[in-house]
Motif scaffolding. Structure first.
Motif, PDB file in Angstrom:
ATOM      1  N   ALA A  87     -30.940  54.004  31.430  1.00 24.46           N
ATOM      2  CA  ALA A  87     -29.668  54.357  32.211  1.00 24.46           C
ATOM      3  C   ALA A  87     -28.506  53.818  31.351  1.00 24.46           C
ATOM      4  O   ALA A  87     -28.764  52.460  30.775  1.00 24.46           O
ATOM      5  N   ILE A  88     -27.409  54.131  31.553  1.00 24.58           N
ATOM      6  CA  ILE A  88     -26.201  53.644  30.964  1.00 24.58           C
ATOM      7  C   ILE A  88     -25.156  53.301  31.864  1.00 24.58           C
ATOM      8  O   ILE A  88     -24.798  54.097  33.013  1.00 24.58           O
ATOM      9  N   GLY A  89     -24.671  52.165  31.869  1.00 28.38           N
ATOM     10  CA  GLY A  89     -23.474  51.869  32.871  1.00 28.38           C
ATOM     11  C   GLY A  89     -23.752  50.320  33.301  1.00 28.38           C
ATOM     12  O   GLY A  89     -24.822  49.889  33.668  1.00 28.38           O
ATOM     13  N   HIS A  90     -22.494  49.699  33.118  1.00 31.83           N
ATOM     14  CA  HIS A  90     -22.714  48.196  33.405  1.00 31.83           C
ATOM     15  C   HIS A  90     -21.446  47.706  34.283  1.00 31.83           C
ATOM     16  O   HIS A  90     -20.114  48.315  33.901  1.00 31.83           O
ATOM     17  N   PRO A  91     -21.607  47.107  35.283  1.00 32.28           N
ATOM     18  CA  PRO A  91     -20.659  46.613  35.983  1.00 32.28           C
ATOM     19  C   PRO A  91     -19.491  45.901  35.505  1.00 32.28           C
ATOM     20  O   PRO A  91     -18.050  45.987  35.928  1.00 32.28           O
TER      21      PRO A  91
END
Ligand code: IPM
Ligand code: MN
Length: 363
Positions: free
Chosen positions: A75-79
């Motif tokens: 998965a790709i996506g960081h807060p």
């Protein structure tokens, strides 16, 4: 001796590493059971690396990835990274650079999984969306002028070349031949439907429609051809999903309708996808995202990642292994994991992976 495959593993962000770990566990069981071997190489691309180094994909990364037989992505996506940066710099970048011009998204309700659609079950919700993955508004043609002034103009263009349309349509017919409802013993005909908007987008979908019928009539006469407007398709995905077999559509419409499809098959915990370059390296991913709030808790559902591992083996030509993995997932949804939600499965992430792997090994 079976074949050997080189796989680039990109666990990515959030819960990506946890679900990838379970996907690999199941692949390992499948490799023993079905007699092939995997050589895995891990890459740390994602939000953490970007925050540390300011670099999304290091120089040479694409060339490196091009050498593998397939890519398995978590998965790709960081807060802590602004939305859009990693999506564009990593996911879309790899899709474009590796020319993964097909996004393959099965919409299949597994037994035991709850769907929000009343009175429909696995027999009715079982079709595949082939989303074109290289053109459309995603190509980034357009711009913004006089930004911030009362006269500002923004434009983003839907663009398709005949080449892009034709290669996608041909892939879709081939896929329909091998994976349509007749090929799977569920109907006496394989059907490919074009999803478009010929009543308004009279240039782009005129091209799609002509290519669809030309290629179909000439080279795939035994495949039944249908056409649906995209808005009506959304309606029928809820009302009569059993009408569908294989659907092919443009990039933006495909993005939208596959989220709708995913929720009808039980949501993001189960929906899998493949970014396919039929002549190159393809990339497989659960379409659920990085779910940062569940990171490291061992509660996220790994079934979507496991199902994408099954798609990877199917694309690599190991159809028996692919089916073995998918059958094992279905066994688990039917008999074990009743709720697919993170923290609600009644099992941990690794327990679910263990159960699927055991089933693959013993079935
Ligand atoms: C998807 C996603 C991506 C897309 C985003 C994250 C760029 O929504 O894979 O469907 O729009 O293709
Ligand atoms: Mn999407």
């Amino acid at each position: 001796m079976g074949k050997s495959y080189t796989i680039a593993v990109l666990p990515g962000d959030g819960t990506g590493p946890e679900v990838v770990r379970e996907g690999l566990k199941v692949l390992k069981a499948a490799s023993k059971r079905y007699g092939f071997s995997l050589q895995l190489t891990s890459f740390d691309f994602g939000g953490e690396r970007y925050l540390k180094t300011g670099e999304i994909l290091p120089a040479g990364a694409v060339e490196e990835l091009r050498k593998f037989n397939a890519i398995f992505l978590g998965a790709i996506g960081h807060p802590d990274v602004k939305p859009g940066i990693l999506e564009k710099g990593l996911l879309l970048n790899l899709r474009f650079e590796l020319d993964q011009y097909i996004n393959l998204r099965p919409v299949k309700l597994y037994p035991g999984v709850e769907t929000p659609i009343k009175d429909k079950g696995p027999a009715e919700i079982d079709y595949t969306v082939i989303r074109e993955n290289s053109g459309d508004v995603y190509a980034g043609i357009g711009g913004i002028m006089m930004k911030g002034s009362p006269h500002e103009v923004a434009e983003q263009t839907m663009v398709y070349t005949r080449y892009q349309v034709e290669r996608c349509i041909r892939y879709a017919f081939e896929y329909t031949r091998t994976h349509g409802k007749k090929a799977r013993g569920l109907s006496d005909v394989n059907t490919l439907a074009l999803v478009g908007k010929t009543n308004v987008l009279t240039y782009v979908f005129d091209l799609w429609e002509r290519v669809f019928h030309e290629v179909g009539a000439k080279d795939y006469p035994e495949v039944k051809r249908d056409y649906y407007h995209v808005d009506a398709t959304c309606m029928w995905m809820i009302k009569n999903p059993e009408w569908f077999d294989i659907l092919v559509t443009a990039n933006m419409f495909g993005d939208i309708i596959t989220d709708l499809g995913a929720i009808t098959q039980g949501g993001m915990g189960i929906a899998a996808g493949g970014n396919i370059n039929p002549g190159g390296v393809s990339m497989f991913e659960p379409i659920g995202g990085s779910a940062p709030k569940y990171t490291g808790m061992n509660v996220i559902n790994p079934l979507a990642a496991i199902a994408s591992a099954s798609m990877m083996m199917d694309t690599l030509g190991e159809r028996e292994a692919a089916k073995g993995i998918e059958d094992a997932v279905m066994y688990i949804t039917q008999h074990k994991v009743k709720n697919l939600g993170a923290g609600k499965m009644g099992y941990s992430t690794s327990e679910v992976g263990d159960m699927v792997a055991d089933r693959v090994a013993s079935a």
